[in-house]
Design a protein around this motif. Structure first.
Motif, PDB file in Angstrom:
ATOM      1  N   HIS A   1      45.839   9.250  59.215  1.00  0.00           N
ATOM      2  CA  HIS A   1      46.256   8.438  60.368  1.00  0.00           C
ATOM      3  C   HIS A   1      45.616   8.955  61.660  1.00  0.00           C
ATOM      4  O   HIS A   1      45.247   8.169  62.535  1.00  0.00           O
ATOM      5  CB  HIS A   1      47.779   8.462  60.510  1.00  0.00           C
TER       6      HIS A   1
ATOM      7  N   HIS B   1      48.373   2.520  62.285  1.00  0.00           N
ATOM      8  CA  HIS B   1      49.191   3.224  61.284  1.00  0.00           C
ATOM      9  C   HIS B   1      49.733   2.236  60.253  1.00  0.00           C
ATOM     10  O   HIS B   1      49.656   2.472  59.052  1.00  0.00           O
ATOM     11  CB  HIS B   1      50.340   3.964  61.974  1.00  0.00           C
TER      12      HIS B   1
ATOM     13  N   ASP C   1      48.842   1.882  56.252  1.00  0.00           N
ATOM     14  CA  ASP C   1      49.900   2.018  55.239  1.00  0.00           C
ATOM     15  C   ASP C   1      49.968   0.802  54.316  1.00  0.00           C
ATOM     16  O   ASP C   1      50.589   0.859  53.250  1.00  0.00           O
ATOM     17  CB  ASP C   1      51.265   2.223  55.911  1.00  0.00           C
TER      18      ASP C   1
ATOM     19  N   ASP D   1      55.302   7.946  61.618  1.00  0.00           N
ATOM     20  CA  ASP D   1      55.889   8.866  60.639  1.00  0.00           C
ATOM     21  C   ASP D   1      56.917   9.789  61.288  1.00  0.00           C
ATOM     22  O   ASP D   1      57.866  10.229  60.644  1.00  0.00           O
ATOM     23  CB  ASP D   1      54.797   9.651  59.914  1.00  0.00           C
TER      24      ASP D   1
ATOM     25  N   GLN E   1      60.011   7.923  61.453  1.00  0.00           N
ATOM     26  CA  GLN E   1      60.700   7.964  60.159  1.00  0.00           C
ATOM     27  C   GLN E   1      61.611   9.177  60.080  1.00  0.00           C
ATOM     28  O   GLN E   1      62.717   9.121  59.557  1.00  0.00           O
ATOM     29  CB  GLN E   1      59.682   8.083  59.019  1.00  0.00           C
TER      30      GLN E   1
ATOM     31  N   HIS F   1      58.393  -0.143  59.642  1.00  0.00           N
ATOM     32  CA  HIS F   1      57.478   0.704  58.861  1.00  0.00           C
ATOM     33  C   HIS F   1      57.502   0.302  57.392  1.00  0.00           C
ATOM     34  O   HIS F   1      56.459   0.128  56.765  1.00  0.00           O
ATOM     35  CB  HIS F   1      57.886   2.167  59.052  1.00  0.00           C
TER      36      HIS F   1
ATOM     37  N   HIS G   1      54.505  -0.887  54.795  1.00  0.00           N
ATOM     38  CA  HIS G   1      54.081   0.130  53.824  1.00  0.00           C
ATOM     39  C   HIS G   1      53.954  -0.482  52.435  1.00  0.00           C
ATOM     40  O   HIS G   1      54.847  -1.175  51.970  1.00  0.00           O
ATOM     41  CB  HIS G   1      55.100   1.283  53.783  1.00  0.00           C
TER      42      HIS G   1
HETATM   43 ZN   LIG Z   1      53.470   5.706  57.560  1.00  0.00          ZN
END
Ligand SMILES: [Zn+2]
Length: 163
Positions: free
Chosen positions: A6, A32, A36, A107, A110, A128, A132
């Motif tokens: 990333h 990003h 993903d 991330d 997350q 996200h 993903h």
């Molecule tokens: Zn990610």
């Protein structure tokens, strides 16, 4: 994807217009989710999500600390590689920093989600997860790792062709 993947893509994007680090940050952030979407194999930090609650206990949890060390190494390596490749003056240094930060940000959001599980982290997590790729590729390790390496490499080649 790994933080390094990333970071490289984010920094490449931000350095296409190094005079506009704010724009670079935003586009790197968006990159990003795009990255993903490609099927890939992530290193296993799944159990970390169970180990980081409550947050203030992390330092006393050896298993969590092991995984956090892996993430920290990924972070440091990604940052170092990007600085070596992209940063050669003050402008490109700032652009690289913005690109790496934007590329890695989702991330870290997350992490916030797993630690606190409330708004606004729940929103970012849903966002996200939406992008993903559902295939975690646990049974396709070679292809899963290859996409982690080849994709940033392809972006780098594209970057140097454009520059
Ligand atoms: Zn990610």
């Amino acid at each position: 994807m790994t933080l390094t993947s990333h970071a490289i893509v984010g920094a490449a994007i931000a350095n296409l217009a190094p005079d506009h680090p704010g724009l670079g940050f935003a586009l790197a952030w968006a990159s990003h989710y795009a990255l993903d979407m490609v099927p890939h194999l992530d290193y296993d930090v799944d159990s970390l999500t169970n180990d980081i609650r409550p947050v203030h206990r992390i330092l006393w949890n050896r298993r969590a600390m092991g995984k956090i060390s892996l993430i920290a190494a990924d972070f440091a390596f990604g940052m170092l590689v990007c600085m070596v490749i992209f940063a050669y003056d003050r402008t490109t240094f700032v652009a690289t920093l913005a690109g790496v930060a934007g590329g890695m940000l989702p991330d870290f959001l997350q992490f916030c989600y797993h630690a606190w599980k409330k708004f606004p982290w729940t929103f970012f997590q849903k966002f996200h997860d939406f992008f993903h790729h559902p295939d975690k590729m646990k049974d396709k390790r070679v292809r899963g790792v290859a996409s982690q390496i080849l994709l940033p490499l392809a972006v780098l080649v594209g970057y140097f062709l454009v520059k």
